[in-house]
Write a protein that holds these residues in place. Structure first.
Motif, PDB file in Angstrom:
ATOM      1  N   LEU A 115       9.732   3.935   1.459  1.00 42.58           N
ATOM      2  CA  LEU A 115       9.060   5.031   2.174  1.00 42.58           C
ATOM      3  C   LEU A 115       8.702   6.165   1.222  1.00 42.58           C
ATOM      4  CD1 LEU A 115      11.121   5.196   5.488  1.00 42.58           C
ATOM      5  CD2 LEU A 115       8.736   4.512   5.222  1.00 42.58           C
ATOM      6  N   ALA A 119       4.974   7.663   0.499  1.00 40.15           N
ATOM      7  CA  ALA A 119       4.604   9.088   0.482  1.00 40.15           C
ATOM      8  C   ALA A 119       3.945   9.463  -0.834  1.00 40.15           C
ATOM      9  CB  ALA A 119       5.836   9.942   0.732  1.00 40.15           C
ATOM     10  N   TYR A 148      -0.969   2.351  -0.173  1.00 39.53           N
ATOM     11  CA  TYR A 148       0.043   3.043   0.626  1.00 39.53           C
ATOM     12  C   TYR A 148      -0.050   2.668   2.110  1.00 39.53           C
ATOM     13  CZ  TYR A 148      -2.436   6.863   3.133  1.00 39.53           C
ATOM     14  OH  TYR A 148      -3.195   7.603   4.009  1.00 39.53           O
ATOM     15  N   LEU A 152       3.112   0.893   3.942  1.00 39.95           N
ATOM     16  CA  LEU A 152       3.659   1.505   5.156  1.00 39.95           C
ATOM     17  C   LEU A 152       3.737   0.488   6.291  1.00 39.95           C
ATOM     18  CD1 LEU A 152       4.674   4.039   6.562  1.00 39.95           C
ATOM     19  CD2 LEU A 152       2.297   4.630   7.093  1.00 39.95           C
ATOM     20  N   TYR A 167       7.132   6.454  13.263  1.00 41.21           N
ATOM     21  CA  TYR A 167       5.917   5.881  12.680  1.00 41.21           C
ATOM     22  C   TYR A 167       4.806   5.782  13.730  1.00 41.21           C
ATOM     23  CZ  TYR A 167       2.706   2.201  11.217  1.00 41.21           C
ATOM     24  OH  TYR A 167       1.565   1.481  10.936  1.00 41.21           O
ATOM     25  N   TRP A 176      -3.324  11.984  11.710  1.00 43.90           N
ATOM     26  CA  TRP A 176      -3.498  10.683  11.059  1.00 43.90           C
ATOM     27  C   TRP A 176      -4.936  10.183  11.222  1.00 43.90           C
ATOM     28  CZ3 TRP A 176      -0.714   7.577   7.897  1.00 43.90           C
ATOM     29  CH2 TRP A 176      -1.117   6.260   7.771  1.00 43.90           C
ATOM     30  N   SER A 207       1.534  14.136   5.023  1.00 41.04           N
ATOM     31  CA  SER A 207       2.450  14.082   3.891  1.00 41.04           C
ATOM     32  C   SER A 207       3.846  14.575   4.279  1.00 41.04           C
ATOM     33  CB  SER A 207       1.891  14.921   2.735  1.00 41.04           C
ATOM     34  OG  SER A 207       2.791  14.935   1.652  1.00 41.04           O
ATOM     35  N   LEU A 210       5.550  11.921   6.498  1.00 35.93           N
ATOM     36  CA  LEU A 210       6.016  10.798   5.695  1.00 35.93           C
ATOM     37  C   LEU A 210       7.281  11.159   4.927  1.00 35.93           C
ATOM     38  CD1 LEU A 210       2.690   9.299   4.275  1.00 35.93           C
ATOM     39  CD2 LEU A 210       4.204   8.281   5.987  1.00 35.93           C
ATOM     40  N   TYR A 214      11.029   9.465   5.277  1.00 39.11           N
ATOM     41  CA  TYR A 214      11.860   9.030   4.155  1.00 39.11           C
ATOM     42  C   TYR A 214      13.239   9.676   4.225  1.00 39.11           C
ATOM     43  CZ  TYR A 214      14.002   9.746  -0.385  1.00 39.11           C
ATOM     44  OH  TYR A 214      14.928   9.870  -1.401  1.00 39.11           O
TER      45      TYR A 214
END
Length: 306
Positions: A115, A119, A148, A152, A167, A176, A207, A210, A214
């Motif tokens: 993850l 990112a 990415y 993901l 998610y 998004w 960002s 994400l 993480y």
């Protein structure tokens, strides 16, 4: 001097040997399990510290990369240098994940590292787009975006239930959609479908989310390792206590059984040497006297009477 040896005492001493051995084994097992639990806890704490350091280092390097790419003449060199440094930091964190104390912890920590890599891929593509795309950098941008997104989608099945929900919430959000539309436009070389500030706001929001995804996964992996250490410690204490209690009970039972055995106490006589009593210096040794004449005199008197 008399020395008494008890057969019953010898039997009791022999019976205590397995009990003592059991106590020693219980202590050794408890110490080993406690050591393993402490090592597991230390590994979890060390991994958490490494994850925090790596995340901070990645964020700092990403900021330096964006600032360095602002100058057109050093854009390519700055992108390659900082990207390589970030990948090295993430690879170091991946090594920590491989040395997890158990397979489940290693799996969850590896997912967290993936993850973080996702990112970084999103920020990498964003820094390229922010610096301005040309015929050279457009290919790197397209590759970073595709990478990415694919990573993901690949990591999602490995997430926890809360991670998958986060998610889905991210991919269904307006930010998004706006970021995806902007990235598709950059890839095709078309004008932005949204205003620039809207694109920047969407990129910042994605960002951040994400990064939060993480962080949640990393904390879950660390907590999983800590829980494993606590379970190992609890098991060590329980096993050691049970073995010690069993050994103590065994010793008590053996002692009572031996006490009921009708074995007499057998004395062993050991000869002793009596020290001679010293005689005083003034005492003279007596000379052996003559035989008493009384028996012979009695015979003569008897003859005379006759």
């Amino acid at each position: 001097m008399k020395y008494l040896r008890s057969v019953r005492g010898r039997m009791l001493g022999i019976a205590f040997i397995p009990g003592g051995a059991l106590v020693a084994v219980a202590v050794v097992i408890a110490v080993l399990l406690i050591h393993q639990a402490v090592r597991t806890r230390d590994t979890a704490v060390e991994t958490a510290a490494a994850a925090d350091r790596t995340a901070r280092a990645v964020v700092a390097l990403q900021g330096e990369r964006s600032a360095a790419m602002a100058a057109p003449e050093q854009r390519g060199a700055a992108y390659s240098t900082y990207t390589q440094r970030i990948e090295s930091a993430i690879a170091g964190l991946r090594d920590y994940a491989r040395h997890a104390p158990d397979a489940e912890s290693a799996y969850q920590q590896t997912t967290a590292v993936e993850l973080l890599s996702v990112a970084e891929g999103m920020d990498r593509s964003d820094s390229l787009a922010l610096a301005g795309l040309d015929n050279v950098t457009r290919g790197a941008f397209t590759s970073a975006v595709a990478s990415y997104r694919a990573d993901l989608a690949r990591v999602v099945p490995q997430l926890t239930e809360s991670g998958r929900m986060a998610y889905e919430s991210l991919t269904r959000s307006a930010e998004w959609s706006r970021l995806t539309a902007a990235e598709n436009a950059f890839t095709a070389g078309e004008p932005l479908p949204v205003a620039e500030h809207t694109w920047r706001s969407a990129a910042y929001s994605v960002s951040a989310r994400l990064g939060l995804l993480y962080t949640q996964q990393s904390q879950y992996a660390v907590q999983l390792t800590l829980d494993d250490g606590r379970r190992t410690l609890a098991g060590a204490l329980a096993a050691g206590t049970a073995l010690l209690l069993f050994a103590g009970l065994l010793l008590v039972v053996v002692r009572r059984l031996v006490a009921r055995v009708p074995v007499p106490v057998v004395p062993i006589m050991v000869p002793t040497v009596h020290a001679a009593i010293p005689r005083p210096r003034h005492a003279r040794s007596r000379r052996p006297g003559l035989p008493d004449p009384w028996p012979l005199k009695a015979v003569f008197d008897d003859l005379r009477r006759r």
